[in-house]
Design a protein around this motif. Structure first.
Motif, PDB file in Angstrom:
ATOM      1  N   GLU A  25      -6.524   5.097  -2.741  1.00  0.00           N
ATOM      2  CA  GLU A  25      -5.683   6.122  -2.133  1.00  0.00           C
ATOM      3  C   GLU A  25      -5.717   5.894  -0.639  1.00  0.00           C
ATOM      4  O   GLU A  25      -6.781   5.961  -0.013  1.00  0.00           O
ATOM      5  N   VAL A  26      -4.579   5.586  -0.071  1.00  0.00           N
ATOM      6  CA  VAL A  26      -4.479   5.279   1.353  1.00  0.00           C
ATOM      7  C   VAL A  26      -3.354   6.133   1.935  1.00  0.00           C
ATOM      8  O   VAL A  26      -2.263   6.194   1.368  1.00  0.00           O
ATOM      9  N   ALA A  27      -3.638   6.795   3.045  1.00  0.00           N
ATOM     10  CA  ALA A  27      -2.650   7.655   3.697  1.00  0.00           C
ATOM     11  C   ALA A  27      -2.106   8.702   2.740  1.00  0.00           C
ATOM     12  O   ALA A  27      -0.910   9.013   2.737  1.00  0.00           O
ATOM     13  N   GLY A  28      -2.991   9.212   1.885  1.00  0.00           N
ATOM     14  CA  GLY A  28      -2.643  10.324   1.021  1.00  0.00           C
ATOM     15  C   GLY A  28      -1.869   9.983  -0.227  1.00  0.00           C
ATOM     16  O   GLY A  28      -1.356  10.879  -0.903  1.00  0.00           O
ATOM     17  N   ALA A  29      -1.773   8.725  -0.562  1.00  0.00           N
ATOM     18  CA  ALA A  29      -1.021   8.331  -1.752  1.00  0.00           C
ATOM     19  C   ALA A  29      -1.728   7.166  -2.449  1.00  0.00           C
ATOM     20  O   ALA A  29      -2.414   6.370  -1.806  1.00  0.00           O
ATOM     21  N   PRO A  30      -1.577   7.053  -3.792  1.00  0.00           N
ATOM     22  CA  PRO A  30      -2.180   5.921  -4.497  1.00  0.00           C
ATOM     23  C   PRO A  30      -1.455   4.616  -4.146  1.00  0.00           C
ATOM     24  O   PRO A  30      -0.231   4.577  -4.093  1.00  0.00           O
ATOM     25  N   ARG A  31      -2.227   3.586  -3.922  1.00  0.00           N
ATOM     26  CA  ARG A  31      -1.674   2.286  -3.555  1.00  0.00           C
ATOM     27  C   ARG A  31      -2.284   1.222  -4.458  1.00  0.00           C
ATOM     28  O   ARG A  31      -3.399   1.366  -4.959  1.00  0.00           O
ATOM     29  N   LYS A  32      -1.569   0.125  -4.620  1.00  0.00           N
ATOM     30  CA  LYS A  32      -2.115  -1.013  -5.344  1.00  0.00           C
ATOM     31  C   LYS A  32      -1.501  -2.289  -4.802  1.00  0.00           C
ATOM     32  O   LYS A  32      -0.387  -2.293  -4.285  1.00  0.00           O
TER      33      LYS A  32
END
Length: 252
Positions: A108-115
Motif C-alpha cells: 500500500e503506497v500513497a493510500g492505495a494498493p500497488r503491485k
C-alpha cells in the motif's frame, strides 16, 4: 505523484518456485507470498518467471526467448528493448545469474494498493540488482515515475541495487549483439582457444589477431578471437562499430 517516504512493513513479495528434475524445470508449484523484508535471496533466485508471454498476430511488442550463456538456458523477454538489456547482462562478466519477471511486489503506497513485476533480477558480484526496462520516451511519465520510485525504495531498503534501464548507445548495442553470435563455448576448439590465450596479442589489432595463427584456417581463428572478445579475455573499445582496426587488450 509523490512517493511515500517509507515503504510499509506490510509489503509482500510473491514468487513461483519450480520443481527441478535432473536440472530441468518440470512443473511450477503454486505461488508463495512472504514479507518483502524477510524473504531469502535463495528463494527468489530459484523462482520461475512470474509471468510468461503469448505471441499473437499484430501484437505491439516482440517477445521471445534468448539462450543465455550465463544461465546456459533460455531466458524470456517481452520486448526488443528487454532483449537488449538481456544481451548486456549476458555479456557482463560480473553477472552470475539472470532471472526474467522474477517476482511480484505488493504494497500500500500513497493510500492505495500497488503491485509491480520488475523485468529482471541479476545476481552480480556486488549483490542483487533489480532492473526495470522502459524506453526513454516513457520513463518520465508520471505513472511510470511513481512505480519506479516506490520500487526503488523497496529494493534499496534490502540493500540491493535498483536500475532503470533505457536505450543504450547504438554502436555499443550493435557490437554486443554481434559478439553474442559467438557466445556458445561448446562450438569452439578448446586447444585453439588456449593457443590464442597464450599468444602475445595484447595491443594488436583485431585483423592481426585473426592472422596470428597462419597454420590454422583464418575463418576458424577469427571466430575464436571473437569468442574470446565475448568472454572478455580480450577487450576492445565497443563505443564505435567493431572493425579490423580495433585494438585488443588482454583483460586484467
Amino acid at each position: 505523484m509523490a512517493v511515500a517516504a517509507d515503504i510499509p512493513t506490510s509489503m509482500t513479495v510473491s514468487y513461483r518456485c519450480a520443481n527441478s528434475v535432473s536440472g530441468k524445470t518440470s512443473e511450477v508449484t503454486p505461488e508463495r507470498t512472504e514479507p518483502w523484508t524477510l524473504v531469502g535471496l535463495d528463494s527468489v533466485m530459484s523462482a520461475s518467471p512470474w509471468r510468461t508471454f503469448r505471441w499473437h498476430r499484430g501484437q505491439r511488442h516482440y517477445s521471445g526467448s534468448f539462450w543465455s550463456a550465463t544461465e546456459r538456458d533460455l531466458v524470456i523477454y517481452e520486448s526488443r528493448l528487454e532483449l537488449a538489456r538481456l544481451l548486456f547482462a549476458d555479456f557482463d562478466r560480473s553477472v552470475q545469474r539472470i532471472l526474467a519477471q522474477p517476482f511480484l511486489l505488493r504494497a500500500e503506497v500513497a493510500g492505495a494498493p500497488r503491485k509491480h513485476v520488475p523485468d529482471y533480477l541479476l545476481l552480480t558480484s556486488t549483490g542483487p540488482v533489480v532492473v526495470d526496462v522502459k524506453p526513454k520516451s516513457r520513463v518520465t511519465k508520471p505513472d511510470n515515475m511513481f512505480v519506479f520510485g516506490w520500487t526503488r525504495q523497496a529494493v534499496e531498503s534490502r540493500g540491493w541495487q535498483y536500475e532503470m534501464w533505457s536505450e543504450p548507445p547504438h554502436a555499443e548495442l550493435e557490437n554486443v549483439r554481434f559478439l553474442a553470435g559467438y557466445r556458445r563455448d561448446w562450438l569452439f576448439d578448446h586447444e585453439l582457444l588456449a593457443e590464442l590465450r597464450a599468444a602475445d596479442l595484447d595491443g594488436t589489432t583485431l585483423t592481426a589477431a585473426c592472422q596470428s595463427l597462419p597454420d590454422r584456417p583464418r575463418a576458424i581463428v577469427r571466430s575464436a578471437v571473437l569468442h574470446l572478445l565475448w568472454q572478455q579475455h580480450f577487450t576492445a573499445d565497443l563505443t564505435h562499430p567493431l572493425s579490423g582496426n580495433h585494438v585488443l587488450r588482454k583483460a586484467v
